[in-house]
Structures are given as C-alpha cells and as structure tokens.
Motif scaffolding. Structure first.
Motif, PDB file in Angstrom:
ATOM      1  N   ALA A  81      72.438 103.410 -33.193  1.00 31.21           N
ATOM      2  CA  ALA A  81      71.692 102.393 -33.928  1.00 31.21           C
ATOM      3  C   ALA A  81      70.272 102.300 -33.381  1.00 31.21           C
ATOM      4  O   ALA A  81      69.964 102.814 -32.306  1.00 31.21           O
ATOM      5  N   HIS A  82      69.406 101.650 -34.141  1.00 35.04           N
ATOM      6  CA  HIS A  82      68.063 101.364 -33.672  1.00 35.04           C
ATOM      7  C   HIS A  82      68.050 100.013 -32.949  1.00 35.04           C
ATOM      8  O   HIS A  82      68.786  99.096 -33.319  1.00 35.04           O
ATOM      9  N   PHE A  83      67.197  99.918 -31.957  1.00 29.36           N
ATOM     10  CA  PHE A  83      66.981  98.658 -31.256  1.00 29.36           C
ATOM     11  C   PHE A  83      65.673  98.079 -31.793  1.00 29.36           C
ATOM     12  O   PHE A  83      64.597  98.623 -31.550  1.00 29.36           O
ATOM     13  N   VAL A  84      65.762  96.999 -32.554  1.00 30.41           N
ATOM     14  CA  VAL A  84      64.574  96.366 -33.134  1.00 30.41           C
ATOM     15  C   VAL A  84      64.136  95.241 -32.200  1.00 30.41           C
ATOM     16  O   VAL A  84      64.877  94.282 -31.969  1.00 30.41           O
ATOM     17  N   ALA A  85      62.934  95.385 -31.647  1.00 28.09           N
ATOM     18  CA  ALA A  85      62.473  94.522 -30.557  1.00 28.09           C
ATOM     19  C   ALA A  85      61.557  93.420 -31.069  1.00 28.09           C
ATOM     20  O   ALA A  85      60.436  93.679 -31.516  1.00 28.09           O
ATOM     21  N   TYR A  86      62.059  92.174 -30.989  1.00 25.38           N
ATOM     22  CA  TYR A  86      61.174  91.054 -31.329  1.00 25.38           C
ATOM     23  C   TYR A  86      60.515  90.503 -30.066  1.00 25.38           C
ATOM     24  O   TYR A  86      60.898  90.827 -28.954  1.00 25.38           O
ATOM     25  N   SER A  87      59.491  89.678 -30.257  1.00 23.25           N
ATOM     26  CA  SER A  87      58.642  89.195 -29.152  1.00 23.25           C
ATOM     27  C   SER A  87      58.172  90.369 -28.290  1.00 23.25           C
ATOM     28  O   SER A  87      58.276  90.338 -27.061  1.00 23.25           O
ATOM     29  N   PRO A  88      57.619  91.415 -28.907  1.00 25.76           N
ATOM     30  CA  PRO A  88      57.321  92.638 -28.150  1.00 25.76           C
ATOM     31  C   PRO A  88      56.167  92.511 -27.156  1.00 25.76           C
ATOM     32  O   PRO A  88      55.997  93.390 -26.313  1.00 25.76           O
ATOM     33  N   ILE A  89      55.400  91.424 -27.255  1.00 31.16           N
ATOM     34  CA  ILE A  89      54.361  91.208 -26.238  1.00 31.16           C
ATOM     35  C   ILE A  89      54.667  89.955 -25.422  1.00 31.16           C
ATOM     36  O   ILE A  89      53.783  89.387 -24.775  1.00 31.16           O
ATOM     37  N   ALA A  90      55.947  89.531 -25.449  1.00 34.33           N
ATOM     38  CA  ALA A  90      56.413  88.385 -24.651  1.00 34.33           C
ATOM     39  C   ALA A  90      55.550  87.149 -24.901  1.00 34.33           C
ATOM     40  O   ALA A  90      55.192  86.414 -23.978  1.00 34.33           O
ATOM     41  N   GLN A  91      55.217  86.931 -26.183  1.00 32.21           N
ATOM     42  CA  GLN A  91      54.406  85.780 -26.582  1.00 32.21           C
ATOM     43  C   GLN A  91      53.115  85.685 -25.769  1.00 32.21           C
ATOM     44  O   GLN A  91      52.647  84.607 -25.413  1.00 32.21           O
ATOM     45  N   GLY A  92      52.549  86.844 -25.479  1.00 32.94           N
ATOM     46  CA  GLY A  92      51.266  86.910 -24.786  1.00 32.94           C
ATOM     47  C   GLY A  92      51.349  87.087 -23.289  1.00 32.94           C
ATOM     48  O   GLY A  92      50.330  87.355 -22.634  1.00 32.94           O
ATOM     49  N   ASP A  93      52.532  86.977 -22.706  1.00 32.99           N
ATOM     50  CA  ASP A  93      52.654  87.084 -21.249  1.00 32.99           C
ATOM     51  C   ASP A  93      52.323  88.473 -20.721  1.00 32.99           C
ATOM     52  O   ASP A  93      51.956  88.619 -19.552  1.00 32.99           O
ATOM     53  N   VAL A  94      52.441  89.502 -21.559  1.00 34.18           N
ATOM     54  CA  VAL A  94      52.117  90.848 -21.080  1.00 34.18           C
ATOM     55  C   VAL A  94      50.633  90.981 -20.747  1.00 34.18           C
ATOM     56  O   VAL A  94      50.239  91.861 -19.964  1.00 34.18           O
TER      57      VAL A  94
END
Length: 269
Positions: A176-189
């Motif tokens: 399966a595919h892993f669909v990643a939400y919050s990919p920038i950690a809500q700005g924490d990156v």
C-alpha cells in the motif's frame, strides 16, 4: 493513480472552505496537483467539487480521495456509511470516489462496522479504492480480516519529527501507499538545524526539504496544504528537488519527536 508522478505529491484540503478555499483549490489543480484529499468531517467537499468544476483540468486526470466515519461523527452504522458516501458523491460532483478512507476509528467496533460496508461499495463501483486513516499496525491486521482487498493507502501523520518506521514497514508489507499528512509538522520542521542546513545547501525552503525527504521514502505520498498561491506552487516544486544520500541520512538522524495529532484516548504502537 498514486503510482503516477503527478499524484506522488497530493494536496491536503483541511480548513479550505468558502470562496477563498475554492480559489486555493483551483490554484493547486491548475499548478499541477492531481491528487486532492478531503473528508466528510472537513465540511468542504462541496468546495472541492466546485474547484474541480472550475479548474481547466479534466476530471479523469484527477485523483479524488475523501474519508468517512471519523471518531467525532455520529454513531457509526452500515446505513450511516452508505448514506454518507452517497452524500459525498453528490457534494463532490463525481460519479466515483477514487479513494475512500475509514477516517480515524475509535476502537475495534468502529472498524468491524465500517470496513465490511467498504467491500460492498467496491463491489458496486461506488468507490474505486479503499484506504484507512490513523490505523495502528494492529488495526491493519484486523483490516486484513475484514477487507476483501488490501487497502490501497494508509494515511497517517508523518514528517522528519515522526518518521513512522514501524507503521511504514506494515504498510509496505501490504503493498500500500503511505499517505503522509502534516508533512511539515505544522511548521515545526522550519526550526530544525538539520533541515535548515539541507535547505541552505540546495537554496530551497525547509518545507521543500521536508517534502523531498518524504518523497525519498518508498511509497510515501505527502499531502501538504496551503492557502497561499506562492506556497502552493513552491511545495509542488519539491518533486524536482533531489536530495543526495548524505541529505537523507542527515534528516534521518533527527532524534527529536513531535506528534501534531494526538487524541488523549489514542493508544499508539
């Protein structure tokens, strides 16, 4: 469709409502996003449908995902799921949902009620693929017993501060595919020295680095969200950012952890 390069970076739609939300969605589609991710709970399926109608892109070129049966929604019953999916089809203005997720279940009972209905929806051609959202590895094992076909996608939070190694392994085992939400950690990156260093090296933003790092992982599909045309377009440019092995290892070495979505009742594995 998720295998296509055009769908490898999706567009999240949470909180994109009203005319401003439609404008952002049209900008995203016309900028090149082909994978749109919404949910019944977001309250914006109509806006997504309107943007699909307005954008100068054929419906057949778009991959539309939505979700149903979130833990905050009313008591889950088979009839509720069937009726809700028909309502989603109407609001989105589509004949078929390309990918339907079970949206963040609260316990085994939810899963055992919802997933058998997904089998019926697949058989009827109402949906083309099914997926699950915020499932643990144990939840995936239960899904294996209930679904007649493996989920096409597992959606969960993932970013450099939450690499999800165990869950990703379970998803890979199911092809399966892993669909990643919050990919920038809500700005924490943006505040992470490792990511700042890679961004400076390539002359790009920290958001682009985080997205490119996710794209470097097998089968991972990030779904960033933005209302700002500049950010919508710059996020898409992450598809063209090639991180070298040293860049990826530097980001992999981050040992700080942050989970953006963490209900008090949820037991993560």
């Amino acid at each position: 469709m998720l295998e296509r390069e055009s769908a490898r970076l999706g567009f999240g739609t949470y909180s994109l409502t009203s005319e401003d939300g439609i404008d952002a969605l049209v900008t995203a589609i016309e900028s090149g996003y082909r994978h749109l991710d919404t949910a019944r709970l977001y309250g914006n399926e109509e806006e997504v449908g309107e943007a699909i109608e307005r954008a100068d892109v054929d419906r057949d070129d778009l991959f539309v995902a939505t979700k149903i049966a979130h833990f905050e929604e009313p008591e889950k019953t088979p009839d509720y799921v069937r009726t809700g999916v028909q309502e989603s089809l109407s609001r989105l203005g589509v004949e078929t949902i390309d990918l339907l997720y079970h949206h963040w279940p609260r316990g085994r009972d939810d899963i055992e009620t919802v997933l058998p209905v997904f089998n019926d929806l697949l058989a009827a051609g109402v949906v083309d693929r099914v997926g699950v959202s915020n499932y643990t590895p144990s939840d995936l094992e239960l899904a294996d017993d209930l679904l007649e076909t493996s989920p096409s996608a597992v959606q969960a939070e993932m970013h450099p501060l939450l690499p999800q190694r165990d869950l990703r392994a379970a998803v890979r085992d199911r092809d399966a595919h892993f669909v990643a939400y919050s990919p920038i950690a809500q700005g924490d990156v943006f505040d992470q020295p490792e990511i700042q260093a890679v961004a400076e090296k390539h002359g790009v933003s920290e958001a682009q680095v985080s997205l490119a790092w996710l794209l470097s992982k097998d089968g991972v599909v990030p779904i960033p969200r933005s209302k700002t045309p500049e950010h919508i377009r710059s996020n898409l440019a992450a598809l063209d950012l090639e991180l070298d092995e040293a860049d990826v290892e530097r980001i992999d070495s981050i040992d700080r952890r942050r989970r953006c979505e963490d209900p008090s009742w949820m037991e993560w594995e």
